[in-house]
Design a protein around this motif. Structure first.
Motif, short mmCIF file in Angstrom:
data_model
loop_
_atom_site.label_atom_id
_atom_site.label_comp_id
_atom_site.label_asym_id
_atom_site.label_seq_id
_atom_site.Cartn_x
_atom_site.Cartn_y
_atom_site.Cartn_z
N UNK A 95 21.27 21.07 -52.55
CA UNK A 95 22.26 20.07 -52.11
C UNK A 95 23.36 20.73 -51.26
N UNK A 96 23.81 21.89 -51.69
CA UNK A 96 24.89 22.57 -50.97
C UNK A 96 24.48 22.93 -49.55
N UNK A 97 23.23 23.37 -49.40
CA UNK A 97 22.78 23.81 -48.08
C UNK A 97 22.09 22.70 -47.29
N UNK A 98 21.80 21.60 -47.96
CA UNK A 98 21.15 20.49 -47.27
C UNK A 98 19.75 20.81 -46.82
N UNK A 99 19.03 21.65 -47.58
CA UNK A 99 17.67 22.01 -47.20
C UNK A 99 16.87 22.37 -48.44
N UNK A 100 15.57 22.22 -48.35
CA UNK A 100 14.69 22.57 -49.45
C UNK A 100 14.49 24.08 -49.49
N UNK A 101 14.59 24.64 -50.68
CA UNK A 101 14.32 26.06 -50.85
C UNK A 101 12.92 26.31 -51.39
N UNK A 102 12.31 25.27 -52.00
CA UNK A 102 10.97 25.41 -52.56
C UNK A 102 10.10 24.23 -52.16
N UNK A 103 8.82 24.53 -51.96
CA UNK A 103 7.80 23.49 -51.88
C UNK A 103 7.29 23.26 -53.30
N UNK A 104 7.11 22.03 -53.69
CA UNK A 104 6.51 21.72 -54.98
C UNK A 104 5.00 21.60 -54.77
N UNK A 105 4.22 22.53 -55.39
CA UNK A 105 2.77 22.57 -55.21
C UNK A 105 2.12 22.44 -56.59
N UNK A 106 1.64 21.24 -56.90
CA UNK A 106 1.06 21.02 -58.22
C UNK A 106 2.09 21.30 -59.28
N UNK A 123 6.60 27.13 -54.38
CA UNK A 123 6.56 28.25 -53.44
C UNK A 123 7.75 28.14 -52.51
N UNK A 124 8.25 29.27 -52.08
CA UNK A 124 9.41 29.29 -51.20
C UNK A 124 9.11 28.63 -49.86
N UNK A 125 10.05 27.85 -49.37
CA UNK A 125 9.97 27.34 -48.01
C UNK A 125 10.40 28.46 -47.06
N UNK A 126 10.35 28.19 -45.77
CA UNK A 126 10.82 29.18 -44.80
C UNK A 126 12.29 29.49 -45.04
N UNK A 127 13.08 28.44 -45.30
CA UNK A 127 14.50 28.65 -45.60
C UNK A 127 14.68 29.46 -46.88
N UNK A 128 13.81 29.21 -47.86
CA UNK A 128 13.88 29.96 -49.11
C UNK A 128 13.61 31.44 -48.91
N UNK A 129 12.64 31.76 -48.05
CA UNK A 129 12.32 33.16 -47.76
C UNK A 129 13.52 33.87 -47.13
N UNK A 130 14.21 33.17 -46.24
CA UNK A 130 15.40 33.76 -45.61
C UNK A 130 16.50 33.95 -46.65
N UNK A 131 16.68 32.94 -47.49
CA UNK A 131 17.79 32.95 -48.44
C UNK A 131 17.61 33.98 -49.53
#
Length: 298
Positions: A41-52, A56-64
């Protein structure tokens, strides 16, 4: 954004599972999920993909995650520095060392350190030389220990200090053609089958350097098996897979038990190095451990 949220985020990312991360941290699943959701919410972006059932980390999550680890490492460094104002009564020293050093050289020396400084916790992890260098550069460990020489030490932000020397030995199974028959010539060595550690290993680098000193070209080496651990290499050699070059410390028990025999080849000694980030202040705990290692009998 809080340190606790960052700590939870990293734990979730490493385990790719919210529930397992919560259990590891002693939290409820809802608390862990809430921390991740608050960051998103703070960053306004998803940090994880929900897979089953996993994530898994999103691209933004990998950077963060790189930035999150750096922030927590700096916070830990600051805490260590402040604790050390009162001396070595408390603290924690994170160490990463190569297999040979962690398994055979450090243990008794770390026991001596704990006797001298019982309030300082020691956290030791194991990796090959390349992984040790990476841990130091990324701030995951304050002190690293690797075998040299090698490209690992030729990095502008690493400061290396020799602390001990080690003898290398060439070993084969008792029924190997080289066993008990004197020193094989360069042609025999070039034609032999060898068992090696993986790329990035200091033992592997020293292996090729030792063979080069015997006149064996790197490209001529027949690698029968490549393994990720010294004990695995030794087991494969004792089983007849070929020859190898390892630390005498690694081979001592197997030599004494007759599982392998030493081939009488003159090999260079290698140096153990303590490695630190040259831009970070050396803590008193690290300085005390290095002093103990310098003074300890080899």
């Amino acid at each position: 954004m809080t340190f606790e949220q960052l700590r939870i985020f990293i734990a979730v990312a490493e385990r790719e599972h919210v529930t397992r991360a919560a259990e590891a941290l002693g939290l409820t699943q809802s608390a862990a999920s809430g921390a991740v959701a608050a960051l998103e919410r703070e960053f306004g972006t998803r940090l994880f993909h929900r897979v089953g059932r996993g994530i898994a980390l999103t691209e933004a999550g990998h950077v963060f995650i790189t930035e999150a680890r750096a922030i927590l490492n700096r916070a830990e460094q600051a805490a260590l520095t402040m604790r050390e104002i009162a001396g070595l009564a408390r603290g924690r020293l994170a160490i990463k060392a190569s297999q040979t050093i962690a398994n055979h050289f450090l243990p008794l020396r770390l026991v001596a350190f704990r006797h001298a400084y019982p309030g300082v916790g020691l956290a030791v992890s194991i990796g090959n030389s390349a992984e040790v260098a990476r841990a130091i550069l990324e701030g995951d460990a304050e002190l690293g220990f690797v075998e040299g020489p090698g490209e690992t030490l030729i990095q502008p932000r690493l400061a290396a200090e020799p602390i001990a020397q080690d003898r290398l030995v060439m070993v084969v199974a008792p029924d190997h053609p080289w066993a008990g028959r004197g020193t094989p010539d360069a042609a025999a060595l070039a034609a032999g089958s060898w068992v090696l550690r993986e790329d990035g290993s200091g033992t592997r680098a020293m292996f090729f350097e030792a063979l080069a000193g015997l006149g064996i070209d790197h490209a001529a080496v027949d690698v029968a098996i490549e393994l990720p651990a010294n004990n695995s290499v030794l087991t494969a050699v004792s089983g007849g897979a070929g020859a190898t070059i390892l630390s005498e410390l690694v081979c001592a028990d197997a030599l004494a038990a007759g599982k392998v025999v030493e081939v009488p080849v003159q090999l260079p000694r290698r140096t153990y190095f303590a490695v630190q980030h040259q831009d970070r202040t050396r803590t008193r705990a690290a300085a005390a451990l290095l002093a103990l290692l310098r003074e300890a009998p080899q």
